[in-house]
Design a protein around this motif. Structure first.
Motif, short mmCIF file in Angstrom:
data_model
loop_
_atom_site.label_atom_id
_atom_site.label_comp_id
_atom_site.label_asym_id
_atom_site.label_seq_id
_atom_site.Cartn_x
_atom_site.Cartn_y
_atom_site.Cartn_z
N LYS A 8 -25.11 0.03 103.16
CA LYS A 8 -25.29 0.67 101.86
C LYS A 8 -26.78 0.87 101.56
CE LYS A 8 -24.39 -0.07 96.98
NZ LYS A 8 -24.81 -1.11 96.10
N ALA A 65 -40.53 -3.26 101.61
CA ALA A 65 -40.23 -2.17 100.67
C ALA A 65 -39.48 -1.09 101.44
CB ALA A 65 -41.51 -1.66 100.04
N SER A 66 -39.78 0.17 101.18
CA SER A 66 -39.10 1.23 101.93
C SER A 66 -39.75 1.37 103.30
CB SER A 66 -39.20 2.56 101.19
OG SER A 66 -40.53 3.04 101.29
N ILE A 67 -39.11 2.14 104.17
CA ILE A 67 -39.76 2.47 105.43
C ILE A 67 -40.60 3.74 105.21
CG2 ILE A 67 -39.43 3.05 107.87
CD1 ILE A 67 -38.36 0.26 107.18
N ARG A 69 -42.65 4.86 102.97
CA ARG A 69 -42.94 5.51 101.69
C ARG A 69 -43.58 4.58 100.67
NH1 ARG A 69 -37.79 8.72 99.62
NH2 ARG A 69 -36.68 6.85 100.29
N SER A 70 -43.85 3.33 101.06
CA SER A 70 -44.36 2.37 100.07
C SER A 70 -45.63 1.68 100.51
CB SER A 70 -43.31 1.28 99.80
OG SER A 70 -42.04 1.84 99.60
N MET A 75 -50.34 5.67 100.23
CA MET A 75 -51.04 5.82 98.95
C MET A 75 -52.51 6.17 99.11
SD MET A 75 -49.47 2.62 96.92
CE MET A 75 -47.80 2.12 97.34
N PRO A 182 -35.13 -1.44 105.54
CA PRO A 182 -36.00 -1.55 104.37
C PRO A 182 -35.60 -2.74 103.50
CG PRO A 182 -34.36 0.15 104.02
CD PRO A 182 -34.15 -0.37 105.43
N LYS A 183 -36.44 -3.07 102.54
CA LYS A 183 -36.18 -4.13 101.54
C LYS A 183 -35.88 -5.47 102.19
CE LYS A 183 -35.94 -3.16 97.52
NZ LYS A 183 -37.04 -3.00 96.51
N ARG A 204 -34.35 -8.40 99.99
CA ARG A 204 -34.98 -8.48 98.67
C ARG A 204 -33.98 -8.24 97.55
NH1 ARG A 204 -40.84 -5.42 98.17
NH2 ARG A 204 -41.85 -6.96 96.86
N LEU A 205 -32.84 -7.63 97.86
CA LEU A 205 -31.85 -7.34 96.82
C LEU A 205 -30.80 -8.43 96.71
CD1 LEU A 205 -31.36 -3.52 97.46
CD2 LEU A 205 -32.82 -4.64 95.76
N GLN A 235 -49.18 -5.28 96.56
CA GLN A 235 -48.10 -5.64 97.47
C GLN A 235 -48.59 -6.24 98.76
OE1 GLN A 235 -49.29 -2.56 97.30
NE2 GLN A 235 -48.53 -1.19 98.87
N HIS A 508 -35.52 -11.37 93.95
CA HIS A 508 -36.87 -10.84 93.71
C HIS A 508 -37.89 -11.97 93.73
CE1 HIS A 508 -39.97 -8.26 91.88
NE2 HIS A 508 -40.23 -9.28 91.08
N GLU B 18 -35.59 1.44 96.21
CA GLU B 18 -36.04 1.30 97.60
C GLU B 18 -37.55 1.48 97.73
OE1 GLU B 18 -33.83 3.35 100.62
OE2 GLU B 18 -35.55 3.35 101.97
N VAL B 19 -38.13 2.48 97.06
CA VAL B 19 -39.53 2.81 97.36
C VAL B 19 -40.55 1.95 96.63
CG1 VAL B 19 -38.99 5.22 97.92
CG2 VAL B 19 -39.76 4.62 95.60
N CYS B 20 -40.18 1.32 95.54
CA CYS B 20 -41.17 0.55 94.78
C CYS B 20 -41.73 -0.58 95.63
CB CYS B 20 -40.58 -0.04 93.50
SG CYS B 20 -41.76 -1.11 92.65
N PRO B 21 -43.03 -0.58 95.91
CA PRO B 21 -43.60 -1.64 96.75
C PRO B 21 -43.50 -3.01 96.09
CG PRO B 21 -45.17 0.17 96.45
CD PRO B 21 -44.05 0.39 95.49
N MET B 22 -43.42 -3.02 94.76
CA MET B 22 -43.40 -4.28 94.04
C MET B 22 -41.99 -4.71 93.65
SD MET B 22 -46.54 -4.91 94.22
CE MET B 22 -46.57 -6.43 93.29
N ASP B 23 -40.97 -3.93 94.05
CA ASP B 23 -39.57 -4.31 93.81
C ASP B 23 -39.25 -4.42 92.32
OD1 ASP B 23 -36.99 -5.02 94.78
OD2 ASP B 23 -37.44 -7.16 94.52
N ARG B 26 -34.02 -2.13 89.46
CA ARG B 26 -32.64 -2.43 89.84
C ARG B 26 -31.75 -1.38 89.16
NH1 ARG B 26 -34.86 -5.01 92.98
NH2 ARG B 26 -34.63 -7.20 93.55
#
Lengths: 587, 70
Positions: A8, A65-67, A69-70, A75, A182-183, A204-205, A235, A508, B18-23, B26
């Protein structure tokens, strides 16, 4: 975590799993791969591409984080140094060595520069285009270097800046069927008789653990910022450093903490570019002071600027100090030029204007801002750490102490690609690895056990305490024995009294527990190294020893995990006589 | 800092999660939209706003106060 939940979160993972014939997840809940890459900035993405192109069958990338993009890569402005065929190789190696006060690994520097044009051409073939600076130049000089030039303003499809390059690399990674997680924060490298054999992490979730069996691992998980005041680096919590150190790798150059400058109230990227085009640092009375400190004035390397700012404070000429972006050509063209970077920089300027602040109209309060700890894992010339099968790339690896425009991006891309190729060569001869079920169970427990409804210390307390310890200028800029020792004592107190009691209320916070452990370790390694180096060089300035001392300190300080939590130190002479670039003064 | 999430625009696609580096984000499954559950951890990098496919997130440029070097 069960497979349905993973699918998911990671649609790409599910697709890649199909590509692998659905054999990624063993019945014991362990994902199996040939190469596991931790981190998905420029280094991690290049490593994956290189490894797949070299024939490694199964490559997996994991990121907290994401693959793609983070990361800091996505940045940054994306300016990158490439050596073109018309550039002189010897002059460039000398330039890098001089800028790094001869503490650079010239073997690795040469390889990264030698292969850089190949990466430029590959990116071009994948659709990345570098642009033209407002001055009309296609390549710009980089602050701190005499000859090196950087390509600027990359674009790819509708993206600009570092995000453009990251997106192009990520597209290639997906095309090459790489498994993506990711995550997921990796918390421990697993070993098989001293060789890297996989890793354990937490989702992380969900807070559940994930275990990977891998025949080789590349760490490309950035460096450590200590939540300094620089933009978009919170981060970066020393995760790669901690993984390497705890696995047994030596860490080097840990005393080189780079402090940049920034606004205390909003993010800003581009101080170096702004200073080149007329930006000035002012004291509280509006006097430009940089000419008092360095012949290059406001265009001096950032280490000289932050050191001068600290001295101005000591003289009573601040706070506040200011950065003046209002003079021509900046006052006129600055907004346009910085907006060209795109991404968050452009949006940030727009949002500041919407809030009624034109930063190009009048001097802005400006402060020192910890950006990055330039140390990292020491590797051999094949990017392998002291731990067989454990490679390091990007900012997790250290090959030099300095921070320059376009060089970190170059280092990340070059070390990533070369580490991916080196890991592929290693895997051709390396046999299988075995994971001890007991070790896996213990590692999973260490990863997840702080998630207990928070019957202990909130990790935010430790993260804030490390931040408060590291940020004062006598610790991060003008260092001396007393300020460093006092800070080390505080960090040791956190390590001994707080880390064992860290607890998390939810997944988290569980990751923040691991981040708190990692930044505390990074702070300790920094302070110990900074106390040991009794001279000043590059970003390391000791008030009692303000001069470069090549006779005694042309050497690297390496730190390694010892018995029972101790830290062992060794001093490694720079093999300067075997390097092409050497200091002109006698050693 | 995260200034607002337009719940009318949000489609709960989880991109920000997903993209937030700091999580920070939700999905509130009951309400069917994203929430900045860990707002204090925001580092003002705008990644969520830039990546949100529906333009539902608005980031303020002001950052939370930090300890200063002097």
């Amino acid at each position: 975590m069960n497979r349905r939940e993973f699918g998911k979160i990671t649609g790409a993972a599910a697709a890649a799993m199909t590509a692998w014939g659905g054999k990624a997840l063993a019945s014991d809940g362990i994902f199996e791969t040939d190469l596991l890459i931790v981190g998905s900035g420029f280094a991690g993405l290049w490593a994956a591409i290189a490894a797949r192109e070299c024939g490694v069958a199964r490559v997996a990338i994991v990121d907290k984080a994401s693959i793609g993009r983070s990361s800091m890569s996505s940045m940054c402005a994306g300016a990158t140094i490439y050596r073109f065929p018309t550039d002189d190789p010897d002059e460039w190696v000398l330039d890098v060595a001089q800028a790094n006060h001869f503490l650079s690994r010239q073997d690795l520097t040469s390889r990264i520069l030698d292969t850089s044009y190949g990466r430029y051409k590959k990116l071009e073939s994948w659709g990345v285009k570098y642009g033209m600076a407002p001055t009309g130049q296609t390549r710009l000089p980089s602050r701190g270097f005499k000859r090196l030039k950087m390509s600027v303003l990359p674009t790819w499809r509708n993206k600009r800046g570092g995000a453009a390059v990251s997106s192009a690399l990520f597209e290639k990674v997906k095309e090459l069927k790489t498994l993506l997680f990711p995550k997921t924060m990796i918390t421990e490298i697993l070993l098989d008789h001293g060789r890297a054999a996989g890793a354990v992490g937490v989702d992380r979730l969900s807070g559940e653990t994930a275990c990977f069996k891998a025949r080789a691992v590349i760490l490309a998980a950035a460096d450590c910022s200590f939540r300094g005041n620089y933009a978009c680096v919170d981060q970066v919590t020393g995760d790669g450093f901690s993984l390497a150190f705890q696995a047994g790798a030596r860490m080097t150059n840990m005393e080189f903490l780079c402090v940049n400058t920034a606004s205390p109230s909003y993010g800003f990227e581009g101080t170096g570019v702004a200073a080149r085009y007329g930006g000035r640092f002012l004291d509280k009375n509006g006097r430009a002071f940089m000419k008092d400190y360095h012949p290059d004035g406001n265009k001096a390397e950032i280490a000289y600027i932050t050191r001068a700012m600290a001295e101005e404070i000591e003289k009573g000429n601040g706070p506040p100090l200011y950065f003046d972006l209002s003079r021509p050509p900046l006052g006129i063209a600055g907004n346009w030029a910085l907006s060209m970077i795109g991404g968050w920089v452009e949006l940030n300027l727009k949002r500041l204007r919407e809030k009624g602040l034109n930063i190009f109209a009048e001097p802005q309060e400006w402060v020192a801002a910890i950006q990055t700890l330039r140390g990292g894992a020491r590797t051999d010339s094949n990017f392998m750490t002291d731990v067989p099968g454990l490679f390091a790339a990007g900012m997790t690896q250290s090959i030099d102490p300095g921070l320059f425009n376009g060089w970190s991006t170059m280092r990340a891309m070059g070390s990533g690609e070369l580490a991916g190729m080196a890991a592929a060569r290693f895997l051709k001869d390396a046999g299988d690895v075995r994971l001890s079920q007991d070790e896996v169970r213990l590692a999973r427990d260490r990863a997840a056990s702080p998630l207990n409804g928070r019957t202990g210390i909130n990790p935010e307390q430790v993260l804030a305490a490390v931040q408060e310890t590291m940020v004062p200028y006598p610790v991060c800029i003008r260092r001396d024995e007393q300020s460093l020792s006092r800070a080390l004592s505080r960090i040791e107190g956190l390590r001994d009294d707080h880390l064992p009691a860290l607890a998390a209320a939810d997944p988290h916070e569980l990751c923040k527990v691991h981040e708190a452990r990692n930044v505390t370790l990074a702070a300790e390694l920094y302070l110990r190294s900074a106390l040991l180096r009794r001279e000043s060089r590059s970003d390391h300035f000791r008030v009692e020893y303000p001069e470069v001392d090549n006779r005694n300190w042309l050497k690297w300080i390496n730190l390694r995990r010892g018995q029972a939590g101790s830290i062992e130190t060794d001093f490694e002479d720079v093999p300067i006589s075997s390097y092409p670039a050497r200091p002109t003064e006698p050693i | 800092m995260i200034e607002s999430i337009d719940v009318k625009k949000c489609i709960a696609c989880e991109t920000c999660v997903e993209v937030c580096p700091m999580d920070v984000f939700r999905i509130d499954m009951d309400e069917g939209h994203s929430v900045a559950r860990y707002r204090d951890d925001c580092q003002t990098c705008y990644t969520c706003e830039l990546e949100c496919p529906e333009g539902a997130i608005h980031v303020s440029p002001w950052r939370k106060e930090r300890p200063q070097a002097w």
